[in-house]
Design a protein around this motif. Structure first.
Motif: not given
Length: 411
Positions: A352-356, A380-384
């Protein structure tokens, strides 16, 4: 009708195939595999045969059969459904003493093709007394018993080893067991297990494969070797070499594929250095099997034309990690992460920090292809957080990319 069965050595010898349709397409590969110099005579070819011609693997005369086509041939296979055309080939072959196989009428042939199964150096050919279906049924029954080891072929030499020193009679075979379902081991992998005297197994190997081993087989559980990962690998290498030097057929059974984060390369090099014959049987990797089992294609036309597989057992930023996570964040294709569930929060944060984008589809598949398979679809923002809340546990595969959900169907 009494037959005299015979194995033909066709390496470098001319075999004529008359016809370029479906029957010829089935017959030609076995002839090429036997090393035959194959010539096809037919006005047209199937795309598969045309591809072999383009690749230079067989010759083609683009016309109807002429008797002179038999010159220099040791065998002719007639793969046409026109009885008159087939009879013309038979008539030309008889005075030339060229054995003739006919697909249209077995009673007019001078040779029959058996139903065949191959297991390494063992070839079984079955003739059913003129009944092809009977031959296939018997062939299939034998094939099954060869595959499950109830007909033993131990003591044979399989494929040529990577190194073949004159001393040891034993050998090592690195076998990929697949992603979890015992039926996903390859046919060759199962045959190697049936020949084994010693099996050195990883913890992710399907237990049912081990349950099928005969009592005579020594089973070494690699997961129970103490002293830490590095020392344990040295001990595994020593076991492989020592057992093979003692004359045993040693199968190193590994989950997935031996070379996909499986340290199979280290084990092969250890055997080579010790002068022990070693070969590799590839396996189905969970990197593609786990997504597929959860309905996720790693590539899909118009969605993703690339996929990248990385190990997530070390978190982003770890001094020993060789993964360039910022570069992966900029890729447009599918990202597959193995052994990354524990570090999923850090992996997602770095991507996320690198643009995804936070809304990038993501999924986690636990114990793929087994009865314990679970799959979670998220972003990606919530999967963890969602994977942790769902109690997902290793082994699990993480998939990031637009292919997640591509095959979903809604009413």
């Amino acid at each position: 009708m009494n037959l005299y069965p015979l194995g033909l050595r066709l390496d470098g010898r001319r075999v004529l195939v008359v016809g370029g349709g479906a029957v010829a397409t089935r017959r030609v590969p076995a002839l090429l595999d036997a090393g035959a110099d194959v010539l096809v005579v037919s006005p047209e070819l199937t795309p598969a045969l045309h591809g072999l011609v383009t690749a230079g693997r067989l010759g083609w005369r683009q016309r109807r059969f002429q008797p002179g086509d038999l010159d220099g041939a040791w065998l002719v296979q007639v793969a046409v459904d026109d009885p008159a055309a087939a009879a013309e080939v038979s008539a030309a072959a008889e005075p030339r003493r060229v054995f003739c196989v006919r697909a249209d009428d077995r009673t007019e042939a001078t040779a029959w093709t058996p139903a065949v199964t191959r297991h390494g150096p063992v070839t079984v050919a079955v003739l059913g007394g003129g009944d092809p279906q009977r031959a296939v049924r018997v062939r299939d029954a034998i094939d099954q018993r060869l595959a499950d080891g109830t007909i033993p072929v131990a003591g044979t030499v399989g494929t040529a080893p990577a190194t073949a020193g004159p001393g040891p009679t034993g050998r090592v075979v690195l076998v990929g067991a697949g992603p979890g379902d015992p039926e996903l081991i390859t046919v060759k992998g199962r045959r190697m297990l049936a020949e084994a005297d010693v099996v050195v197994a990883d913890r992710l190997v399907p237990g049912l494969l081990l349950d099928e081993l005969p009592a005579r087989v020594e089973l070494v559980d690699a997961a129970k070797i103490p002293y830490g990962p590095a020392a344990a690998q040295e001990e595994i290498n020593r076991i492989l070499v020592d057992r093979a030097r003692a004359g045993s057929v040693v199968v190193r059974l590994k989950g997935g594929d031996p070379y996909v984060f499986g340290r199979g390369g280290e084990e092969l090099l250890a055997c080579v250095e010790a002068g022990v014959p070693v070969s590799v049987v590839p396996g189905v990797s969970s990197s593609v099997a786990a997504p597929a089992a959860a309905g996720i294609p790693v590539t899909h036309r118009g969605v993703a034309h690339e996929f990248t597989v990385v190990s997530g057992h070390l978190p982003p930023g770890h001094q020993l990690s060789l993964v360039d996570w910022p570069a992966l964040a900029r890729l447009r294709g599918t990202l597959v992460v193995l052994m990354g569930l524990k570090n999923l929060p850090a992996i997602a944060e770095t991507l996320l920090a690198n643009g995804r984008g936070a809304d990038t589809p993501a999924a986690v598949v636990q114990e793929a292809t087994t009865g314990a398979q679970r799959a979670l679809t998220s972003t990606l923002g919530a999967v963890a957080g969602e994977a942790a809340a769902a109690g997902l546990r290793p082994p699990a595969v993480v998939v990031v990319g637009d292919v997640v959900g591509t095959l979903d169907r809604t009413d």
